[in-house]
Motif scaffolding. Sequence first.
Motif, PDB file in Angstrom:
ATOM      1  N   ILE A 163    -117.436 -29.994 -16.226  1.00 21.42           N
ATOM      2  CA  ILE A 163    -117.916 -31.372 -16.316  1.00 21.42           C
ATOM      3  C   ILE A 163    -117.187 -32.215 -15.271  1.00 21.42           C
ATOM      4  O   ILE A 163    -116.046 -31.917 -14.902  1.00 21.42           O
ATOM      5  CB  ILE A 163    -117.688 -31.996 -17.722  1.00 21.42           C
ATOM      6  CG1 ILE A 163    -116.200 -32.014 -18.084  1.00 21.42           C
ATOM      7  CG2 ILE A 163    -118.496 -31.277 -18.778  1.00 21.42           C
ATOM      8  CD1 ILE A 163    -115.885 -32.796 -19.345  1.00 21.42           C
ATOM      9  N   TRP A 164    -117.861 -33.243 -14.804  1.00 24.43           N
ATOM     10  CA  TRP A 164    -117.230 -34.195 -13.881  1.00 24.43           C
ATOM     11  C   TRP A 164    -116.574 -35.274 -14.740  1.00 24.43           C
ATOM     12  O   TRP A 164    -117.182 -36.264 -15.102  1.00 24.43           O
ATOM     13  CB  TRP A 164    -118.283 -34.798 -12.952  1.00 24.43           C
ATOM     14  CG  TRP A 164    -117.703 -35.614 -11.831  1.00 24.43           C
ATOM     15  CD1 TRP A 164    -116.993 -36.768 -11.952  1.00 24.43           C
ATOM     16  CD2 TRP A 164    -117.777 -35.329 -10.433  1.00 24.43           C
ATOM     17  NE1 TRP A 164    -116.621 -37.239 -10.720  1.00 24.43           N
ATOM     18  CE2 TRP A 164    -117.100 -36.368  -9.758  1.00 24.43           C
ATOM     19  CE3 TRP A 164    -118.370 -34.321  -9.669  1.00 24.43           C
ATOM     20  CZ2 TRP A 164    -116.987 -36.415  -8.365  1.00 24.43           C
ATOM     21  CZ3 TRP A 164    -118.262 -34.366  -8.300  1.00 24.43           C
ATOM     22  CH2 TRP A 164    -117.580 -35.400  -7.662  1.00 24.43           C
ATOM     23  N   SER A 165    -115.314 -35.089 -15.028  1.00 25.58           N
ATOM     24  CA  SER A 165    -114.614 -35.980 -15.958  1.00 25.58           C
ATOM     25  C   SER A 165    -113.674 -36.948 -15.263  1.00 25.58           C
ATOM     26  O   SER A 165    -113.175 -37.882 -15.892  1.00 25.58           O
ATOM     27  CB  SER A 165    -113.809 -35.137 -16.966  1.00 25.58           C
ATOM     28  OG  SER A 165    -112.856 -34.343 -16.270  1.00 25.58           O
ATOM     29  N   TRP A 166    -113.426 -36.739 -13.977  1.00 25.72           N
ATOM     30  CA  TRP A 166    -112.379 -37.490 -13.292  1.00 25.72           C
ATOM     31  C   TRP A 166    -112.871 -38.753 -12.602  1.00 25.72           C
ATOM     32  O   TRP A 166    -112.077 -39.495 -12.026  1.00 25.72           O
ATOM     33  CB  TRP A 166    -111.683 -36.583 -12.269  1.00 25.72           C
ATOM     34  CG  TRP A 166    -112.611 -36.012 -11.245  1.00 25.72           C
ATOM     35  CD1 TRP A 166    -112.951 -36.558 -10.032  1.00 25.72           C
ATOM     36  CD2 TRP A 166    -113.332 -34.771 -11.326  1.00 25.72           C
ATOM     37  NE1 TRP A 166    -113.827 -35.743  -9.361  1.00 25.72           N
ATOM     38  CE2 TRP A 166    -114.084 -34.631 -10.135  1.00 25.72           C
ATOM     39  CE3 TRP A 166    -113.418 -33.765 -12.279  1.00 25.72           C
ATOM     40  CZ2 TRP A 166    -114.903 -33.530  -9.888  1.00 25.72           C
ATOM     41  CZ3 TRP A 166    -114.237 -32.675 -12.025  1.00 25.72           C
ATOM     42  CH2 TRP A 166    -114.966 -32.561 -10.851  1.00 25.72           C
ATOM     43  N   GLY A 167    -114.175 -39.017 -12.667  1.00 27.32           N
ATOM     44  CA  GLY A 167    -114.703 -40.238 -12.058  1.00 27.32           C
ATOM     45  C   GLY A 167    -114.390 -40.301 -10.576  1.00 27.32           C
ATOM     46  O   GLY A 167    -114.683 -39.363  -9.828  1.00 27.32           O
ATOM     47  N   ASP A 168    -113.739 -41.396 -10.151  1.00 27.32           N
ATOM     48  CA  ASP A 168    -113.388 -41.551  -8.743  1.00 27.32           C
ATOM     49  C   ASP A 168    -111.878 -41.467  -8.542  1.00 27.32           C
ATOM     50  O   ASP A 168    -111.347 -42.002  -7.558  1.00 27.32           O
ATOM     51  CB  ASP A 168    -113.913 -42.893  -8.218  1.00 27.32           C
ATOM     52  CG  ASP A 168    -113.314 -44.090  -8.963  1.00 27.32           C
ATOM     53  OD1 ASP A 168    -112.584 -43.871  -9.953  1.00 27.32           O
ATOM     54  OD2 ASP A 168    -113.575 -45.229  -8.555  1.00 27.32           O
ATOM     55  N   LYS A 169    -111.177 -40.787  -9.446  1.00 27.30           N
ATOM     56  CA  LYS A 169    -109.716 -40.757  -9.421  1.00 27.30           C
ATOM     57  C   LYS A 169    -109.142 -39.689  -8.496  1.00 27.30           C
ATOM     58  O   LYS A 169    -107.930 -39.639  -8.286  1.00 27.30           O
ATOM     59  CB  LYS A 169    -109.164 -40.546 -10.833  1.00 27.30           C
ATOM     60  CG  LYS A 169    -109.640 -41.569 -11.857  1.00 27.30           C
ATOM     61  CD  LYS A 169    -109.268 -42.983 -11.458  1.00 27.30           C
ATOM     62  CE  LYS A 169    -109.695 -43.977 -12.538  1.00 27.30           C
ATOM     63  NZ  LYS A 169    -109.418 -45.376 -12.139  1.00 27.30           N
TER      64      LYS A 169
END
Length: 328
Positions: A163-169
């Motif tokens: 899953i793409w959980s890190w957003g723009d971090k």
Amino acid sequence: GYINQQRHHFGAILMLKRRPSWRYTNHVSVKNHVNVKNRVYEKNHERVKGRKLGAAAVLISLCGLLKTIEFHIMRRKLWIDRSLSINLGGGNCRWTSAFPLGSDAEVFGTILAGYPASGMRLTWQHAEGLTGIKVGDDYNYVPPDALQRTGIIKTQYPHLEGIWSWGDKFDQVLLLIRNPRHALPSYHTLLSEIHYAADWETVAKYYRDIFKTKPTVANWIRWRDLLFHEEIMLWSEFIDYWMSGGMQYWLDLDFERNLQWPFQAVEESERKKDVHCIYEMDCNPVTVLSFDRLIDPATGPAEAAKMAKVLEGKKGMTVIEEEAIPCV
């Protein structure tokens, strides 16, 4: 004989059924569980509002607070004392455990992306040895774990196991590739160890015992004959996704991104860029790592040096000296 035949058919159905990721299901279950507990707490809190806490409750609270403070002090001390593996000189080193950076860390974030069973376990151990930073997981990068920034996390996105959980971090991605001749059987081994589970309750019985057993040859052959073409397509699409900078090979309605009926892969001429790769990070890999080269004694040090090179000099990153990389 009839019963065994029915079991064979049922086993084939389980293998063929493309499940939503059990890890994602777990994440949702945990969030629901926490929400329920929060509602119960708030309800009970309203009942006792205005009452004085008993001496025992106060003592327990203070003990808990002191333990928490002690834990964070010790963790910070360990992090200061040991920022990365120790270079002993002459190509020798001492490998030491890694630690998370903490919630207040400012770091140039790195993603390690790989198809399931592509050797990520060994790769993140190399990353921890090179930097001293504990590598996180995309499924743990949600509150409250997100507060413990790692600076490096591993993911299997856009495969359904990620899953793409890190957003723009995070800021850059390293792509890990393993020969499908080995990656696909290894992925099947993981699935067999959780009994091809299609729900979290079943996985919960077995997931702590993974990396311990091997499937039977008969089960591998059945899974291979049923799903090989689908999995080899997902393996290749995974690589194409990252190497194209995030061109989306699945339809928007195919939220599992598994290309199973009624969905199929989008024609290359009609593909669009994943919105994550438009607004949140540059999805073009800064380097490509070969797991097969990484485990080869003749090529492993050079492959590890590729990883070190793209981590070195980044904000919040300290990489061990070059002479000690082969040791790590």
